[in-house]
Design an enzyme around this catalytic site. Structure first.
Site, PDB file in Angstrom:
ATOM      1  N   TYR A 133     127.202   2.776  55.001  1.00 40.33           N
ATOM      2  CA  TYR A 133     128.344   3.601  55.399  1.00 40.33           C
ATOM      3  C   TYR A 133     127.885   4.849  56.119  1.00 40.33           C
ATOM      4  O   TYR A 133     126.690   5.172  56.128  1.00 40.33           O
ATOM      5  CB  TYR A 133     129.201   3.961  54.177  1.00 40.33           C
ATOM      6  CG  TYR A 133     128.624   5.042  53.289  1.00 40.33           C
ATOM      7  CD1 TYR A 133     127.538   4.782  52.445  1.00 40.33           C
ATOM      8  CD2 TYR A 133     129.151   6.325  53.288  1.00 40.33           C
ATOM      9  CE1 TYR A 133     127.018   5.778  51.630  1.00 40.33           C
ATOM     10  CE2 TYR A 133     128.635   7.327  52.468  1.00 40.33           C
ATOM     11  CZ  TYR A 133     127.569   7.046  51.651  1.00 40.33           C
ATOM     12  OH  TYR A 133     127.048   8.030  50.847  1.00 40.33           O
TER      13      TYR A 133
ATOM     14  N   ARG B  37     121.898   6.654  62.790  1.00 38.18           N
ATOM     15  CA  ARG B  37     121.445   6.375  61.420  1.00 38.18           C
ATOM     16  C   ARG B  37     122.076   5.079  60.901  1.00 38.18           C
ATOM     17  O   ARG B  37     121.442   4.314  60.173  1.00 38.18           O
ATOM     18  CB  ARG B  37     121.779   7.549  60.493  1.00 38.18           C
ATOM     19  CG  ARG B  37     121.202   7.361  59.088  1.00 38.18           C
ATOM     20  CD  ARG B  37     121.371   8.594  58.223  1.00 38.18           C
ATOM     21  NE  ARG B  37     122.780   8.893  58.019  1.00 38.18           N
ATOM     22  CZ  ARG B  37     123.228  10.021  57.480  1.00 38.18           C
ATOM     23  NH1 ARG B  37     122.382  10.964  57.101  1.00 38.18           N
ATOM     24  NH2 ARG B  37     124.518  10.229  57.336  1.00 38.18           N
TER      25      ARG B  37
ATOM     26  N   ARG C  14     129.645 -16.276  45.800  1.00 34.59           N
ATOM     27  CA  ARG C  14     128.723 -15.354  45.140  1.00 34.59           C
ATOM     28  C   ARG C  14     127.359 -15.995  44.909  1.00 34.59           C
ATOM     29  O   ARG C  14     127.238 -17.005  44.210  1.00 34.59           O
ATOM     30  CB  ARG C  14     129.300 -14.863  43.809  1.00 34.59           C
ATOM     31  CG  ARG C  14     128.432 -13.768  43.183  1.00 34.59           C
ATOM     32  CD  ARG C  14     129.009 -13.212  41.891  1.00 34.59           C
ATOM     33  NE  ARG C  14     128.141 -12.153  41.365  1.00 34.59           N
ATOM     34  CZ  ARG C  14     127.042 -12.373  40.635  1.00 34.59           C
ATOM     35  NH1 ARG C  14     126.694 -13.606  40.315  1.00 34.59           N
ATOM     36  NH2 ARG C  14     126.299 -11.367  40.213  1.00 34.59           N
TER      37      ARG C  14
ATOM     38  N   LYS D  20     121.482   4.323  53.905  1.00 30.32           N
ATOM     39  CA  LYS D  20     122.762   4.872  53.412  1.00 30.32           C
ATOM     40  C   LYS D  20     123.648   3.730  52.925  1.00 30.32           C
ATOM     41  O   LYS D  20     124.582   3.305  53.614  1.00 30.32           O
ATOM     42  CB  LYS D  20     123.443   5.700  54.514  1.00 30.32           C
ATOM     43  CG  LYS D  20     124.505   6.652  53.973  1.00 30.32           C
ATOM     44  CD  LYS D  20     124.847   7.689  55.015  1.00 30.32           C
ATOM     45  CE  LYS D  20     126.054   8.541  54.638  1.00 30.32           C
ATOM     46  NZ  LYS D  20     125.874   9.382  53.464  1.00 30.32           N
TER      47      LYS D  20
ATOM     48  N   GLU E 248     117.147  15.506  46.081  1.00 29.89           N
ATOM     49  CA  GLU E 248     118.295  15.998  46.848  1.00 29.89           C
ATOM     50  C   GLU E 248     119.497  16.104  45.927  1.00 29.89           C
ATOM     51  O   GLU E 248     119.408  15.817  44.729  1.00 29.89           O
ATOM     52  CB  GLU E 248     118.589  15.070  48.044  1.00 29.89           C
ATOM     53  CG  GLU E 248     118.879  13.640  47.645  1.00 29.89           C
ATOM     54  CD  GLU E 248     118.991  12.675  48.828  1.00 29.89           C
ATOM     55  OE1 GLU E 248     119.387  13.087  49.919  1.00 29.89           O
ATOM     56  OE2 GLU E 248     118.684  11.483  48.614  1.00 29.89           O
TER      57      GLU E 248
ATOM     58  N   LEU F 238     117.818  10.813  51.725  1.00 30.86           N
ATOM     59  CA  LEU F 238     118.514  10.423  52.947  1.00 30.86           C
ATOM     60  C   LEU F 238     118.209  11.452  54.041  1.00 30.86           C
ATOM     61  O   LEU F 238     118.231  12.658  53.773  1.00 30.86           O
ATOM     62  CB  LEU F 238     120.025  10.370  52.693  1.00 30.86           C
ATOM     63  CG  LEU F 238     120.833   9.885  53.895  1.00 30.86           C
ATOM     64  CD1 LEU F 238     120.678   8.372  54.068  1.00 30.86           C
ATOM     65  CD2 LEU F 238     122.299  10.236  53.755  1.00 30.86           C
TER      66      LEU F 238
HETATM   67  N1  PDD Z   1     126.722  12.077  51.887  1.00 33.10           N
HETATM   68  N2  PDD Z   1     121.821  12.917  50.854  1.00 33.10           N
HETATM   69  C1  PDD Z   1     122.696  12.043  50.306  1.00 33.10           C
HETATM   70  C2  PDD Z   1     122.282  11.290  49.111  1.00 33.10           C
HETATM   71  C3  PDD Z   1     123.974  11.880  50.876  1.00 33.10           C
HETATM   72  O1  PDD Z   1     124.834  11.001  50.335  1.00 33.10           O
HETATM   73  C4  PDD Z   1     124.331  12.655  52.013  1.00 33.10           C
HETATM   74  C5  PDD Z   1     125.668  12.520  52.681  1.00 33.10           C
HETATM   75  C6  PDD Z   1     123.387  13.558  52.532  1.00 33.10           C
HETATM   76  C7  PDD Z   1     123.668  14.406  53.741  1.00 33.10           C
HETATM   77  O2  PDD Z   1     123.717  13.650  54.921  1.00 33.10           O
HETATM   78  P1  PDD Z   1     124.599  14.103  56.172  1.00 33.10           P
HETATM   79  O3  PDD Z   1     124.193  15.491  56.491  1.00 33.10           O
HETATM   80  O4  PDD Z   1     124.245  13.149  57.226  1.00 33.10           O
HETATM   81  O5  PDD Z   1     126.045  14.027  55.730  1.00 33.10           O
HETATM   82  C8  PDD Z   1     122.130  13.651  51.933  1.00 33.10           C
HETATM   83  C9  PDD Z   1     128.026  11.844  52.466  1.00 33.10           C
HETATM   84  C10 PDD Z   1     128.667  13.058  53.026  1.00 33.10           C
HETATM   85  C11 PDD Z   1     128.883  11.129  51.449  1.00 33.10           C
HETATM   86  O6  PDD Z   1     128.349  10.256  50.798  1.00 33.10           O
HETATM   87  O7  PDD Z   1     130.087  11.404  51.342  1.00 33.10           O
END
Ligand code: PDD
Length: 284
Positions: free
Chosen positions: A33, A52, A100, A147, A179, A204
């Protein structure tokens, strides 16, 4: 009011949207996503998110059902159809529906689902007060650079934070912060050096992170991309997170311990301000 969402080629009211119970996204979290922010009805840094997305897909040997241009057209159409001024566009590609089986069959057709969500990203009251975080073990899998929609561990971390009366969780592995539950984590040391974990499979590669580091470098802020410990975080002069939906968001307490005077830090506020100005300029 009902939203118009996009599901596999169609724009439909959210109540009418359908996806197969056999979709591997539903059964195995076999999907990826992206979340792009929207300001004044325009996408911010969307190319970074699309790049990405391509990488996440390729790491999982998955195909996008449409081209990048088409994705962008759908994002724009959803913004218009839902009259979205500020918030986000979410997009998810899953491997698709198949009987499945852990091994996926050849030729399964990927699903694409997209929707908008409205949110005050700029006038977020938390930006004035800062947020509180707790630290908790990072129990996620070892490919956090992809992601994927497999987000149960971060959901658990966030719920743990909420039940402790905090806003979010920073995750720890071997004594070092990886993170935040859905954002990248940063501290600023007393000498003004910005510290954030280096890229790798442990975190990420945030699109906002990349923009923030570029802006920080332009401001001649010293940057160290390396792991930092919980103790270093507790004793930092400032702390913040970044993501597409938080932008730069001050962190003012960690594990119940105030960061400095417990107010959003000076450099953090500056970076948030510059980030927002740069984002707004990019859509003018
Ligand atoms: N999340 N690290 C993780 C684990 C994340 O899920 C996200 C983003 C980021 C930051 O990435 P970016 O700057 O590209 O949004 C770092 C999104 C916003 C979400 O899951 O809603």
């Amino acid at each position: 009011m009902s939203r118009i969402v996009y599901v596999n080629g169609e724009y439909v009211a959210e109540e009418q949207a359908k996806i197969s119970v056999f979709d591997r996204g539903f059964l195995f979290a076999d999907g990826v996503y992206e979340v792009s922010s929207v300001l004044q009805g325009k996408l911010i840094d969307n190319q970074g998110h699309l790049t990405r997305l391509k990488r996440s897909l390729s790491e999982l040997a998955m195909e996008a059902p449409v081209t990048d241009d088409q994705i962008q057209q759908i994002q724009t159409a959803l913004i218009e159809k839902n009259n979205l001024q500020e918030g986000l566009v979410y997009l998810q590609i899953t491997r698709g529906a198949a009987d499945r089986d852990f091994a996926y069959p050849a030729g399964v057709k990927p699903s694409l689902v997209m929707f908008t969500q409205s949110k005050n990203v700029i006038d977020n009251p938390q930006a004035l007060t800062g947020i509180s975080v707790i630290t908790t073990a990072d129990i996620r899998w070892q490919r956090r650079d992809i992601k994927t929609t497999g987000l149960l561990a971060p959901c658990m971390a966030k719920m743990l934070a909420k039940s402790a009366g905090a806003d979010d969780a920073w995750m720890i592995e071997d004594g070092f912060i990886t993170e935040g539950s859905s954002n990248n984590a940063y501290i600023i040391k007393a000498d003004g050096t910005l510290v954030t974990r280096q890229l790798g499979t442990e975190i990420l590669a945030g699109i906002t992170r990349k923009a923030v580091l570029k802006l920080a470098a332009e401001e001649s802020i010293r940057i160290e991309e390396r792991p930092f410990s919980v103790e270093e975080a507790h004793n930092a002069a400032e702390a913040f997170i970044s993501s597409a939906t938080a932008f730069v968001m001050p962190v003012t307490s960690i594990d119940g311990k105030k960061i400095a005077d417990g107010k959003p830090g000076k450099l953090t506020r500056k970076l948030r301000e510059i980030y927002i100005q740069t984002a707004l300029k990019s859509i003018m």
